[in-house]
Scaffold this active site. Structure first.
Site, PDB file in Angstrom:
ATOM      1  N   ASP A   1      20.504 -23.344  59.403  1.00 53.85           N
ATOM      2  CA  ASP A   1      20.074 -24.657  59.858  1.00 53.85           C
ATOM      3  C   ASP A   1      20.342 -25.667  58.738  1.00 53.85           C
ATOM      4  O   ASP A   1      20.548 -25.283  57.569  1.00 53.85           O
ATOM      5  CB  ASP A   1      18.578 -24.580  60.205  1.00 53.85           C
ATOM      6  CG  ASP A   1      17.996 -25.931  60.563  1.00 53.85           C
ATOM      7  OD1 ASP A   1      18.533 -26.591  61.468  1.00 53.85           O
ATOM      8  OD2 ASP A   1      17.010 -26.336  59.913  1.00 53.85           O
TER       9      ASP A   1
ATOM     10  N   ASP B   1      18.819 -29.671  58.433  1.00 55.10           N
ATOM     11  CA  ASP B   1      17.694 -30.513  58.018  1.00 55.10           C
ATOM     12  C   ASP B   1      16.447 -29.683  57.739  1.00 55.10           C
ATOM     13  O   ASP B   1      15.968 -28.938  58.593  1.00 55.10           O
ATOM     14  CB  ASP B   1      17.377 -31.553  59.093  1.00 55.10           C
ATOM     15  CG  ASP B   1      18.513 -32.540  59.286  1.00 55.10           C
ATOM     16  OD1 ASP B   1      19.463 -32.511  58.487  1.00 55.10           O
ATOM     17  OD2 ASP B   1      18.453 -33.340  60.235  1.00 55.10           O
TER      18      ASP B   1
ATOM     19  N   ASP C   1      13.957 -23.402  59.384  1.00 58.68           N
ATOM     20  CA  ASP C   1      12.611 -23.859  59.000  1.00 58.68           C
ATOM     21  C   ASP C   1      11.708 -24.197  60.181  1.00 58.68           C
ATOM     22  O   ASP C   1      10.519 -24.471  59.979  1.00 58.68           O
ATOM     23  CB  ASP C   1      12.726 -25.103  58.117  1.00 58.68           C
ATOM     24  CG  ASP C   1      13.165 -26.328  58.908  1.00 58.68           C
ATOM     25  OD1 ASP C   1      14.286 -26.317  59.469  1.00 58.68           O
ATOM     26  OD2 ASP C   1      12.374 -27.292  59.011  1.00 58.68           O
TER      27      ASP C   1
END
Length: 284
Positions: free
Chosen positions: A25, A27, A221
């Site tokens: 991922d 961001d 996240d």
């Protein structure tokens, strides 16, 4: 527990650097959630490039947003997962500026919206309805980044402006036309399906070598990364102080899923460096 101890389980005992593939991922994971910098991950990124380990970026960002970042990171020769798994941005040669994405479905999504009863269509506003300035105002992106965010190929994020009762009618109507509806933290997003986990397995299959199955590492996240993390041979949860994060997972008990000690690219760097240490030790 120190990260090198977390990576001592049976699932990584026979890890071969030649079949390692990393999915990440962006961001809040590889990119710092405050300033979108990846500088803290520079050592691990350089080592991945040196060892020729594929790094597959997997993000809600569009192909237009990911293309320059992928080139900056030095992984243009790797595919990328775009628009939360709605599509794939293909790899390109090192000197190329842009890759092709799999066949676009965005026009079909917009056409489906226009076939809705006017009373429902008027209550949904998406990126196709907004200017770059309006997207910038809504998201905090710069005008240039907002313009790239509007270059969609596979999904339409938008806002529902009406009642909950009409929203249910809207969802029922677009679902009947084959669309998938996902409510995110900010936007109600329409697509014809696909997610990060499905695209991850599709890309990993491409990287299979005769007699060698890829060892998949996935880092993320947030909740939309969870399926990808759980599907991987080694899933890595990166802490993000801006939200509640990912709840405890079954795979943590066996060490198949681990949590980084630091947030963002700092934690990303620690995990990848430890993993590469282990893989190279296995080879020696």
């Amino acid at each position: 527990m120190p990260m090198d101890h977390q990576l001592n389980g049976d699932h990584v005992s026979a890890l071969d650097i030649r079949n390692l593939i990393v999915f990440s991922d962006l961001d809040g994971t590889l990119l710092d959630h405050r300033n979108y910098s990846h500088s803290a991950a520079a050592p691990a990124l350089a080592r991945l490039r040196h060892l020729e380990v594929p790094l597959i970026l997997a993000s809600s960002k569009t192909a237009a947003e990911i293309t320059p970042l992928r080139k900056e990171l030095g992984f243009s020769d790797c595919e990328a997962i775009v628009e939360n798994g709605s599509g794939i941005l293909e790899a390109v040669d090192e000197d190329s500026d842009e890759g092709d994405a799999t066949e676009t479905s965005y026009h079909a999504i917009c056409q489906a919206l226009e076939r809705l009863p006017p009373c429902l269509r008027a209550q949904y506003e998406g990126f196709s309805d907004w200017s770059a300035q309006e997207v910038s105002d809504l998201t905090g992106l710069s005008i240039a980044d907002a313009a790239n965010a509007r270059k969609r190929r596979f999904s339409e994020p938008g806002l529902w402006l009406g009642s909950e009762a009409d929203k249910a009618r809207f969802v029922e109507a677009v679902t009947a036309m084959g669309l998938i509806v996902q409510q995110g933290g900010r936007f109600l997003t329409l697509s014809f399906g696909g997610n990060k986990s499905e695209r991850m397995m599709e890309i990993a299959a491409r990287h299979s070598r005769q007699g060698m199955t890829p060892f998949i590492v996935a880092l993320g996240d947030a909740g939309n990364d969870l399926a990808m993390i759980e599907q991987a041979d080694l899933g890595v949860i990166i802490p993000n102080p801006t939200h509640s994060g990912i709840p405890p997972c079954k795979g943590e008990a066996t060490g198949r899923i681990v949590r980084a000690e630091a947030a963002g690219p700092e934690g990303w760097n620690q995990v990848i460096m430890s993993l590469l240490d282990r893989a190279e030790n296995n080879r020696s």
